[in-house]
Write a protein that holds these residues in place. Structure first.
Motif, PDB file in Angstrom:
ATOM      1  N   HIS A  90     -31.058  12.924 -49.589  1.00  0.00           N
ATOM      2  CA  HIS A  90     -29.911  13.203 -49.567  1.00  0.00           C
ATOM      3  C   HIS A  90     -29.666  13.407 -51.087  1.00  0.00           C
ATOM      4  CE1 HIS A  90     -25.559  11.692 -50.128  1.00  0.00           C
ATOM      5  NE2 HIS A  90     -25.394  12.973 -49.132  1.00  0.00           N
ATOM      6  N   LYS A  92     -26.803  13.812 -54.281  1.00  0.00           N
ATOM      7  CA  LYS A  92     -25.425  13.687 -54.667  1.00  0.00           C
ATOM      8  C   LYS A  92     -25.320  14.372 -56.039  1.00  0.00           C
ATOM      9  CE  LYS A  92     -22.222  11.711 -53.271  1.00  0.00           C
ATOM     10  NZ  LYS A  92     -20.971  10.738 -52.916  1.00  0.00           N
ATOM     11  N   GLU A 105     -17.043  14.794 -58.948  1.00  0.00           N
ATOM     12  CA  GLU A 105     -18.022  15.045 -57.976  1.00  0.00           C
ATOM     13  C   GLU A 105     -17.988  16.573 -57.815  1.00  0.00           C
ATOM     14  OE1 GLU A 105     -18.878  14.110 -53.207  1.00  0.00           O
ATOM     15  OE2 GLU A 105     -17.465  13.029 -54.302  1.00  0.00           O
ATOM     16  N   GLU A 108     -23.051  18.004 -52.928  1.00  0.00           N
ATOM     17  CA  GLU A 108     -23.994  17.176 -52.069  1.00  0.00           C
ATOM     18  C   GLU A 108     -25.039  18.045 -51.037  1.00  0.00           C
ATOM     19  OE1 GLU A 108     -23.028  13.961 -49.544  1.00  0.00           O
ATOM     20  OE2 GLU A 108     -21.003  14.681 -49.552  1.00  0.00           O
TER      21      GLU A 108
END
Length: 172
Positions: A90, A92, A105, A108
């Motif tokens: 994973h 991000k 952000e 992702e």
């Protein structure tokens, strides 16, 4: 082969967005970011299994916010689950405007890597031990994401995807 904690192979990678990394709008090019994400994920996967690894798949990468010229890119890669010879990673991604001291952000994604033996054949990987609630949540969802990848890749029939069927039947 001993199981490993998620924290044993987590990888943090940082890059500065330079003019050669941007498009005509002054934003980081998506392909450059995917390149950096692949490097970060490969290092994480290799660290988990202590072998060479290759990228097997990349799930949907959705861009939430562009990263601008002169901003920093922060990539966090962690193993969510190990299967027989593959691992789901994973990632991000955040952008950071250091001038205005603002972190945001960007996106992702999930990458899948396969461990290789000295003959470039798939090799068994160590299990993953999730410790935090967030790690356990990613671990639990990994089997459904894997089944979806296998269906979309033509390697599994939808009727055989028991985890996905349970999710849609209200049992997952």
């Amino acid at each position: 082969m001993n199981a490993k904690k998620v924290s044993d192979s987590i990888n943090h990678m940082n890059e500065l967005v330079l003019p050669n990394d941007t498009n005509t709008f002054g934003n980081l090019m998506g392909g450059r970011l995917m390149y950096w994400m692949d490097i970060a994920a490969a290092y994480c996967a290799s660290k988990h299994c202590n072998t060479p690894v290759v990228t097997a798949s990349v799930d949907n990468i959705s861009f939430k916010n562009p990263i601008k010229l002169g901003h920093y890119v922060h990539i966090e890669a962690k193993v969510t689950r190990a299967f027989n010879t593959s691992m789901e990673i994973h990632l991000k991604v955040w952008g950071e405007d250091t001038l205005h001291q603002f972190k945001y952000e960007s996106n992702e994604a999930y990458f899948t890597f396969v461990s290789l033996d000295p003959n470039d054949r798939p090799r068994t990987v160590p299990e993953v031990i999730p410790e935090t609630e967030a790690e356990k949540e990613l671990y639990d969802g990994a089997l459904r994401r894997r089944q979806l990848r296998l269906i979309l890749g033509g390697k599994m029939k939808p009727d055989d995807a028991t985890e996905l069927k349970a999710l849609f039947n209200g049992k997952g």
